[in-house]
Design a protein around this motif. Structure first.
Motif, PDB file in Angstrom:
ATOM      1  N   ILE A   1     -65.889  54.256  43.875  1.00 29.91           N
ATOM      2  CA  ILE A   1     -65.248  54.592  45.141  1.00 29.91           C
ATOM      3  C   ILE A   1     -66.059  55.692  45.813  1.00 29.91           C
ATOM      4  O   ILE A   1     -66.429  56.676  45.171  1.00 29.91           O
ATOM      5  N   PHE A   2     -66.305  55.512  47.102  1.00 34.70           N
ATOM      6  CA  PHE A   2     -67.105  56.464  47.866  1.00 34.70           C
ATOM      7  C   PHE A   2     -66.290  56.976  49.046  1.00 34.70           C
ATOM      8  O   PHE A   2     -65.568  56.211  49.691  1.00 34.70           O
ATOM      9  N   PHE A   3     -66.427  58.268  49.320  1.00 37.64           N
ATOM     10  CA  PHE A   3     -65.736  58.902  50.432  1.00 37.64           C
ATOM     11  C   PHE A   3     -66.745  59.657  51.291  1.00 37.64           C
ATOM     12  O   PHE A   3     -67.682  60.257  50.752  1.00 37.64           O
ATOM     13  N   PRO A   4     -66.542  59.690  52.617  1.00 40.69           N
ATOM     14  CA  PRO A   4     -67.350  60.587  53.439  1.00 40.69           C
ATOM     15  C   PRO A   4     -67.169  62.015  52.911  1.00 40.69           C
ATOM     16  O   PRO A   4     -66.126  62.355  52.326  1.00 40.69           O
ATOM     17  N   ASP A   5     -68.153  62.853  53.128  1.00 38.01           N
ATOM     18  CA  ASP A   5     -68.152  64.204  52.581  1.00 38.01           C
ATOM     19  C   ASP A   5     -66.874  64.972  52.899  1.00 38.01           C
ATOM     20  O   ASP A   5     -66.285  65.594  52.021  1.00 38.01           O
ATOM     21  N   ALA A   6     -66.421  64.927  54.143  1.00 34.93           N
ATOM     22  CA  ALA A   6     -65.233  65.691  54.539  1.00 34.93           C
ATOM     23  C   ALA A   6     -63.998  65.245  53.773  1.00 34.93           C
ATOM     24  O   ALA A   6     -63.126  66.056  53.455  1.00 34.93           O
TER      25      ALA A   6
ATOM     26  N   VAL B   1     -55.535  55.224  44.885  1.00 32.49           N
ATOM     27  CA  VAL B   1     -56.448  56.236  45.411  1.00 32.49           C
ATOM     28  C   VAL B   1     -56.315  56.344  46.926  1.00 32.49           C
ATOM     29  O   VAL B   1     -56.352  57.449  47.488  1.00 32.49           O
ATOM     30  N   ALA B   2     -56.122  55.221  47.606  1.00 34.30           N
ATOM     31  CA  ALA B   2     -55.968  55.253  49.067  1.00 34.30           C
ATOM     32  C   ALA B   2     -54.779  56.120  49.477  1.00 34.30           C
ATOM     33  O   ALA B   2     -54.846  56.837  50.491  1.00 34.30           O
ATOM     34  N   ARG B   3     -53.682  56.087  48.725  1.00 31.96           N
ATOM     35  CA  ARG B   3     -52.526  56.932  49.041  1.00 31.96           C
ATOM     36  C   ARG B   3     -52.845  58.407  48.755  1.00 31.96           C
ATOM     37  O   ARG B   3     -52.387  59.301  49.463  1.00 31.96           O
ATOM     38  N   THR B   4     -53.638  58.664  47.720  1.00 34.70           N
ATOM     39  CA  THR B   4     -54.066  60.028  47.435  1.00 34.70           C
ATOM     40  C   THR B   4     -54.918  60.560  48.589  1.00 34.70           C
ATOM     41  O   THR B   4     -54.758  61.708  49.004  1.00 34.70           O
ATOM     42  N   VAL B   5     -55.807  59.718  49.109  1.00 30.72           N
ATOM     43  CA  VAL B   5     -56.629  60.112  50.253  1.00 30.72           C
ATOM     44  C   VAL B   5     -55.739  60.496  51.434  1.00 30.72           C
ATOM     45  O   VAL B   5     -55.964  61.517  52.091  1.00 30.72           O
TER      46      VAL B   5
ATOM     47  N   GLY C   1     -64.139  63.537  50.674  1.00 28.34           N
ATOM     48  CA  GLY C   1     -64.405  63.762  49.259  1.00 28.34           C
ATOM     49  C   GLY C   1     -64.229  65.198  48.821  1.00 28.34           C
ATOM     50  O   GLY C   1     -63.795  65.469  47.691  1.00 28.34           O
ATOM     51  N   ARG C   2     -64.548  66.149  49.709  1.00 32.16           N
ATOM     52  CA  ARG C   2     -64.388  67.566  49.362  1.00 32.16           C
ATOM     53  C   ARG C   2     -62.926  67.938  49.135  1.00 32.16           C
ATOM     54  O   ARG C   2     -62.640  68.944  48.500  1.00 32.16           O
ATOM     55  N   GLU C   3     -62.006  67.129  49.661  1.00 30.88           N
ATOM     56  CA  GLU C   3     -60.574  67.399  49.526  1.00 30.88           C
ATOM     57  C   GLU C   3     -59.979  66.841  48.230  1.00 30.88           C
ATOM     58  O   GLU C   3     -58.843  67.150  47.892  1.00 30.88           O
ATOM     59  N   ILE C   4     -60.734  66.008  47.520  1.00 27.79           N
ATOM     60  CA  ILE C   4     -60.201  65.303  46.349  1.00 27.79           C
ATOM     61  C   ILE C   4     -60.722  65.936  45.065  1.00 27.79           C
ATOM     62  O   ILE C   4     -61.915  66.182  44.922  1.00 27.79           O
TER      63      ILE C   4
END
Length: 164
Positions: free
Chosen positions: A64-69, A85-89, A71-74
């Motif tokens: 799973i990949f997230f944009p930096d902004a 994971v989508a609900r966690t995001v 990903g820094r929150e997880i």
């Protein structure tokens, strides 16, 4: 062919799996990851590697990949069984996911996925590539799932429109 379904119903079914976090780290976006997330090639992204299992054993290997902004929150502590994971995001960013695009293709298991799933490298598998979006079409998450060939089946039921 294009199929449409309820994202909320789909995400509700994800809670039955046990999750093992294998990695959570920042890395440079590859060409395909950058294209799917709408970031520059080489831009920092967060990579989360998971294995989802049932009692029978591993079912899904996830990259799973997230944009930096995002990903820094997880953190690893945010990832828990029973919560997609989508609900966690959504929870950690305050943004709402309203759509997802998914492509399912046959593939051969690479060494990492094979090891995670307990199968031989080059075993035929299904690979799903799913991108989650906000209402503004901002990509929040790219999930690449490799599915165990004997423990995962993808079934669709088609019904006719009953118009007179």
């Amino acid at each position: 062919m294009r199929l449409t379904g309820s994202l909320d119903e789909f995400l509700a079914t994800a809670g039955a799996l046990h999750l093992e976090v294998r990695s959570l780290q920042s890395l440079a976006a590859s060409v395909p990851v950058a294209a799917d997330l709408g970031v520059e090639v080489g831009a920092p992204v967060t990579w989360l590697e998971l294995v989802s299992s049932l009692l029978e054993g591993p079912v899904i290997h996830l990259d799973i990949f997230f944009p930096d902004a995002v990903g820094r929150e997880i953190s690893e502590a945010d990832i828990s069984a029973g919560v997609p994971v989508a609900r966690t995001v959504e929870r950690v960013t305050g943004l709402r996911i309203v759509s997802a695009r998914q492509v399912i293709q046959p593939a051969l298991a690479d060494a990492r996925s094979a090891s995670a799933l307990g199968i031989a490298p080059d075993t035929p598998v299904l690979r799903l590539r799913r991108i989650y979006f906000t209402a503004e079409k901002q990509a929040l998450e790219l999930a690449v799932l490799t599915l165990h060939p004997d423990r995962y089946a993808y079934e669709i039921e088609f019904t006719a429109n009953c118009a007179p």
